[in-house]
Design an enzyme around this catalytic site. Structure first.
Site, PDB file in Angstrom:
ATOM      1  CG  ASN A   9     -58.207 -86.391   9.142  1.00 56.66           C
ATOM      2  OD1 ASN A   9     -58.374 -87.455   8.456  1.00 56.66           O
ATOM      3  ND2 ASN A   9     -57.358 -85.512   8.914  1.00 56.66           N
ATOM      4  CE  LYS A  11     -53.857 -86.227   9.932  1.00 58.68           C
ATOM      5  NZ  LYS A  11     -52.679 -85.622  10.336  1.00 58.68           N
ATOM      6  CG  HIS A  96     -55.558 -82.333   6.316  1.00 58.39           C
ATOM      7  ND1 HIS A  96     -54.384 -82.689   6.353  1.00 58.39           N
ATOM      8  CD2 HIS A  96     -56.119 -82.417   7.646  1.00 58.39           C
ATOM      9  CE1 HIS A  96     -53.837 -82.786   7.469  1.00 58.39           C
ATOM     10  NE2 HIS A  96     -54.945 -82.762   8.246  1.00 58.39           N
ATOM     11  CD  GLU A  98     -51.749 -85.124   6.977  1.00 56.15           C
ATOM     12  OE1 GLU A  98     -52.583 -85.778   6.635  1.00 56.15           O
ATOM     13  OE2 GLU A  98     -51.143 -84.980   8.094  1.00 56.15           O
ATOM     14  CD  GLU A 165     -55.915 -79.871  11.100  1.00 59.92           C
ATOM     15  OE1 GLU A 165     -56.378 -80.674  11.925  1.00 59.92           O
ATOM     16  OE2 GLU A 165     -55.445 -80.462   9.960  1.00 59.92           O
ATOM     17  N   GLY A 171     -49.130 -84.018  13.989  1.00 49.80           N
ATOM     18  CA  GLY A 171     -48.395 -85.297  13.953  1.00 49.80           C
ATOM     19  C   GLY A 171     -47.038 -84.997  14.856  1.00 49.80           C
ATOM     20  CB  SER A 204     -50.129 -82.355  18.545  1.00 49.71           C
ATOM     21  OG  SER A 204     -49.182 -82.738  17.645  1.00 49.71           O
TER      22      SER A 204
END
Ligand code: 13P
Length: 241
Positions: A9, A11, A96, A98, A165, A171, A204
C-alpha cells in the site's frame, strides 16, 4: 484453499516516474518468488494507468486505495469501479484506518464500497483493526467483531480479502507480536461464513519480521506500507522464507 497475498500500500507516495523506477528495480526479484504467492501493488490513482501498461504480462496485480459505490455521478474527487477495471485494476483497499480516521469513512460507507467493488468485479481488501486506546481498554475483540458485522452485511465472502491492521502498529515500527496477530486473525476467521478467505496482517511489516509473521498458521499474507516503497525491501518481503 487460502491464498497467500502480499500487497504493498503506497498510500500518498510516488509520482508516475517514481513508480516506473520502482518497477524496474522490483520486477527482476520476482523470478525467485514462488508462483502461488499473489503479489499486489496499490499505488495512488494517478500511477495506476502507467503501471498497468508497464506490468502487462507480469505476475504483479494492481490495486486501488479506494472506490466510490456509484457507477458514476456528481461526486467530485471520487473514482468509480468501472474506471479502475477498464485500466486493469483487480483489487481495491477499502476501509483503511487512515480513511476512517481522516476522511470520515464509516461502517456504512465501507459496506457500500465493498458491495460496489464486488459488483464490478474487483476484489476488496477490507481493513479492520483497533486503536491503542481500544486495545488497552480490552476492547480489541469487540471492536473488530462489530466492524466485521457491519462491514460485511450482504458482502460476498467468496471474493474478499481481509487485512488485520492494528492502528497502533501502523507506521510506528511497533509491530504486533506475530503470535498475537495470529490469535486475532483466528478470531476474525471464526466470525466469517467462508473459511477460505485470506486474512493478511498489516502494521510495520519489514524485511526483518516478515519470516516470523508468515510462519504463523492463521496469517495468509501481509499488507505493507512503508517497506513497500523501496524495491529491494519489498522484494525481500515478497520472497520471505
Ligand atoms: P506500515 O507498514 O508503514 O506500518 O503501514 C501499514 C499499512 O497501513 C498498510 O496498509
Amino acid at each position: 484453499m487460502r491464498k497467500i497475498v502480499i500487497a504493498g500500500n503506497w498510500k500518498m507516495f510516488k509520482t508516475q516516474a517514481e513508480s516506473e523506477n520502482f518497477l524496474s528495480g522490483f520486477l527482476p526479484h520476482l523470478e525467485e518468488t514462488p508462483s502461488e504467492r499473489e503479489v499486489i501493488l496499490c499505488p495512488p490513482f494517478t500511477d495506476l494507468s502507467v503501471m498497468s501498461k508497464y506490468l502487462h504480462g507480469s505476475r504483479v496485480n494492481l490495486g486501488a486505495q479506494n472506490v466510490h459505490w456509484e457507477e458514476n455521478g456528481a461526486y467530485t474527487g471520487e473514482i468509480a469501479a468501472p474506471m479502475l477495471t477498464e485500466i486493469g485494476v483487480r483489487y481495491v483497499i477499502i476501509g483503511h484506518s487512515e480513511r476512517r480516521q481522516y476522511f470520515g469513512e464509516t461502517e456504512e460507507t465501507v459496506n457500500l464500497r465493498l458491495k460496489a467493488a464486488q459488483k464490478y468485479g474487483l476484489t476488496p481488501i477490507l481493513c479492520v483493526g483497533e486503536t491503542k486506546q481500544q486495545r488497552d481498554a480490552g476492547e480489541t475483540e469487540k471492536l473488530i467483531s462489530t466492524q466485521l458485522e457491519k462491514d460485511l452485511v450482504d458482502v460476498d465472502q467468496t471474493n474478499l480479502i481481509i487485512a488485520y491492521e492494528p492502528i497502533w502498529a501502523i507506521g510506528t515500527g511497533d509491530t504486533c507480536e506475530a503470535t498475537e496477530a495470529n490469535r486475532v486473525i483466528g478470531l476474525i476467521r471464526d466470525q466469517l461464513t467462508n473459511p477460505h478467505v485470506s486474512i493478511q496482517y498489516g502494521g510495520s511489516v519489514k524485511p526483518n519480521n516478515i519470516d516470523e509473521i508468515m510462519a504463523q498458521p492463521e496469517i495468509d499474507g501481509a499488507l505493507v506500507g512503508g517497506a513497500s516503497l523501496e524495491a529491494d525491501s519489498f522484494a525481500r518481503i515478497v520472497n520471505y522464507q
